[in-house]
Design a protein around this motif. Structure first.
Motif, short mmCIF file in Angstrom:
data_model
loop_
_atom_site.label_atom_id
_atom_site.label_comp_id
_atom_site.label_asym_id
_atom_site.label_seq_id
_atom_site.Cartn_x
_atom_site.Cartn_y
_atom_site.Cartn_z
N PHE A 98 34.46 49.59 34.26
CA PHE A 98 34.88 48.19 34.43
C PHE A 98 36.11 47.87 33.57
O PHE A 98 36.99 47.14 34.01
N GLU A 99 36.16 48.39 32.37
CA GLU A 99 37.33 48.17 31.51
C GLU A 99 38.58 48.76 32.16
O GLU A 99 39.64 48.15 32.14
N ARG A 100 38.45 49.93 32.78
CA ARG A 100 39.59 50.55 33.47
C ARG A 100 39.99 49.71 34.68
O ARG A 100 41.17 49.51 34.95
N LEU A 101 39.00 49.20 35.40
CA LEU A 101 39.29 48.35 36.56
C LEU A 101 40.08 47.12 36.13
O LEU A 101 41.08 46.77 36.75
N ILE A 102 39.65 46.48 35.06
CA ILE A 102 40.35 45.29 34.56
C ILE A 102 41.77 45.63 34.15
O ILE A 102 42.70 44.87 34.43
N LYS A 103 41.97 46.78 33.54
CA LYS A 103 43.32 47.22 33.18
C LYS A 103 44.17 47.43 34.44
O LYS A 103 45.33 47.01 34.50
N GLU A 104 43.60 48.06 35.46
CA GLU A 104 44.33 48.35 36.69
C GLU A 104 44.74 47.08 37.43
O GLU A 104 45.80 47.03 38.04
N VAL A 105 43.88 46.04 37.38
CA VAL A 105 44.20 44.80 38.10
C VAL A 105 44.98 43.80 37.24
O VAL A 105 45.18 42.68 37.63
N LYS A 106 45.38 44.25 36.07
CA LYS A 106 46.24 43.46 35.17
C LYS A 106 45.54 42.28 34.52
O LYS A 106 46.12 41.22 34.34
N GLY A 107 44.25 42.43 34.19
CA GLY A 107 43.58 41.42 33.39
C GLY A 107 42.45 40.68 34.07
O GLY A 107 42.23 40.79 35.27
N THR A 108 41.75 39.91 33.28
CA THR A 108 40.54 39.24 33.73
C THR A 108 40.79 38.02 34.62
O THR A 108 39.85 37.48 35.20
N ALA A 109 42.03 37.57 34.75
CA ALA A 109 42.32 36.43 35.63
C ALA A 109 42.62 36.88 37.06
O ALA A 109 42.73 36.04 37.95
N SER A 110 42.73 38.17 37.29
CA SER A 110 43.06 38.69 38.62
C SER A 110 41.91 38.49 39.60
O SER A 110 40.75 38.41 39.22
N ARG A 111 42.27 38.43 40.86
CA ARG A 111 41.29 38.29 41.94
C ARG A 111 40.61 39.64 42.15
O ARG A 111 41.27 40.65 42.33
N ILE A 112 39.27 39.64 42.15
CA ILE A 112 38.50 40.86 42.39
C ILE A 112 37.49 40.58 43.50
O ILE A 112 36.71 39.63 43.40
N GLU A 113 37.53 41.37 44.55
CA GLU A 113 36.57 41.29 45.65
C GLU A 113 35.68 42.52 45.58
O GLU A 113 36.15 43.64 45.60
N ILE A 114 34.39 42.31 45.51
CA ILE A 114 33.42 43.40 45.52
C ILE A 114 32.94 43.53 46.96
O ILE A 114 32.44 42.56 47.54
N ILE A 115 33.08 44.71 47.54
CA ILE A 115 32.65 44.94 48.92
C ILE A 115 31.49 45.92 48.87
O ILE A 115 31.62 47.03 48.38
N THR A 116 30.35 45.49 49.40
CA THR A 116 29.11 46.25 49.25
C THR A 116 28.75 47.06 50.49
O THR A 116 27.58 47.37 50.70
N SER A 117 29.70 47.43 51.30
CA SER A 117 29.40 48.05 52.59
C SER A 117 28.70 49.40 52.50
O SER A 117 28.03 49.80 53.44
#
Length: 103
Positions: free
Chosen positions: A39-58
């Motif tokens: 999750f920390e890597r994901l936040i780094k990749e999306v440029k921070g905690t204010a970025s839009r994140i969509e979780i797709i559970t397919s």
């Protein structure tokens, strides 16, 4: 332009859930989340905690449980713009409303 980041494979896919638990989509202690470093890597990749994140559970057998747990984990890391999309087939994936969310 956004990013698509795939994470998974380290969660209980529901094998230990009863049929009733799967039907009711109740979180259970057997759901194992990916490590916090992912999750920390994901936040780094999306440029921070204010970025839009969509979780797709397919890909999950228990999409409502997994979506809720991923969202809760990201919110604990102070992500403020997290949503869950439950897409169960290709027709749902092609719906305009879902495509717009991913844009």
């Amino acid at each position: 332009m956004g990013k698509i980041i795939l994470i998974g494979g380290n969660v209980d896919k529901g094998a230990s859930l009863t049929a009733k638990e799967k039907k009711e989509f109740r979180p259970v202690k057997t759901v194992k989340m990916v490590g916090p470093e992912i999750f920390e890597r994901l936040i780094k990749e999306v440029k921070g905690t204010a970025s839009r994140i969509e979780i797709i559970t397919s890909a999950s057998e228990i999409p409502f449980v997994i979506g809720k747990e991923y969202k809760k984990a990201l919110e604990k890391l102070t992500c403020k713009n997290v949503s869950v999309m439950h897409i169960s087939n290709s027709q749902e994936a092609d719906l305009q409303k879902n495509l717009q969310r991913l844009e």
